[in-house]
Enzyme design. Sequence first.
Site, PDB file in Angstrom:
ATOM      1  NE  ARG A 137      -2.348   1.591   3.817  1.00 60.87           N
ATOM      2  CZ  ARG A 137      -3.166   1.562   4.862  1.00 60.87           C
ATOM      3  NH1 ARG A 137      -4.263   0.850   4.829  1.00 60.87           N
ATOM      4  NH2 ARG A 137      -2.848   2.207   5.958  1.00 60.87           N
TER       5      ARG A 137
ATOM      6  CG  ASP B 228       1.341   6.539   2.999  1.00 58.40           C
ATOM      7  OD1 ASP B 228       0.547   5.600   3.226  1.00 58.40           O
ATOM      8  OD2 ASP B 228       2.246   6.868   3.783  1.00 58.40           O
TER       9      ASP B 228
ATOM     10  NE  ARG C 258       5.577  10.785   2.991  1.00 58.72           N
ATOM     11  CZ  ARG C 258       4.316  11.148   3.266  1.00 58.72           C
ATOM     12  NH1 ARG C 258       3.341  10.237   3.242  1.00 58.72           N
ATOM     13  NH2 ARG C 258       4.039  12.398   3.571  1.00 58.72           N
TER      14      ARG C 258
END
Length: 252
Positions: A49, A51, A201
């Site tokens: 997945r 973002d 991130r």
Amino acid sequence: MKYRLLIAYDGSDYAGWQRQDNALAVQQVVEEAVAAVARRKVTVHGAGRTDAGVHAAGQTAHLDLPAGNLPAGETRRALVHGVNHHLPATIRVLAADAVDDSFHARRSASFKVYGYRLCTAPVIDPFRSPFVVPAPRRLDLESMKTAASLIRGRHDFSAFAKAGGSHGSTVRTIREARWTREGDEFRFRVAGAGFLRGMVRALVGTTLEVGLGRRSPDDLAALLAGRPRTEAGPNAPARGLCLERVEYDHDK
């Protein structure tokens, strides 16, 4: 029959890969395009997945289609060219192949590779700007390299997990993490069997603080012992991140 798809997308206008009730996600767009070709509702399962705003050059997905649902001998062509006909230019199926019924895009993956791009150019051209994040020209690359080397191995990445995610165990094993410089770009590459939500991130945001002299590499090492998320640096902007590829043991 089960088929594997290799998918690339510019995630700028999407709420990530996973289908959502209140926003447009890449999974939904791909499923609708496949349904238009297969003439039936199809679930497309992604390897990971991503973002909102994150890109993919090598997202892997799988789907099941009953035998005979597409013309014999033309299934691969239909799943690439036929599906692409119904997709926006920002999403493309690059390849399709039949796989064993035991294959699962996420559970069968041995590791995933992510890349992040920072750009120090005073003016970033429009062909790169959707995929790079502006950065100060003076970054201490050697300190960033040292910090990245500490990420490798098995650690508790709680300090780098996005709040509110359903993580289960926050321990992950990272096999590669490194910063390099190519021209006016600083590039981070990280590979591991699995990642927590927002983890890459957060790692970029924290090692960037090392490069700016706001933290030392030792500060990052201390964070890898299960410290709270509030003690690490901020999440770097989504547009610099790309899922580069997903590897599977049976492909070797």
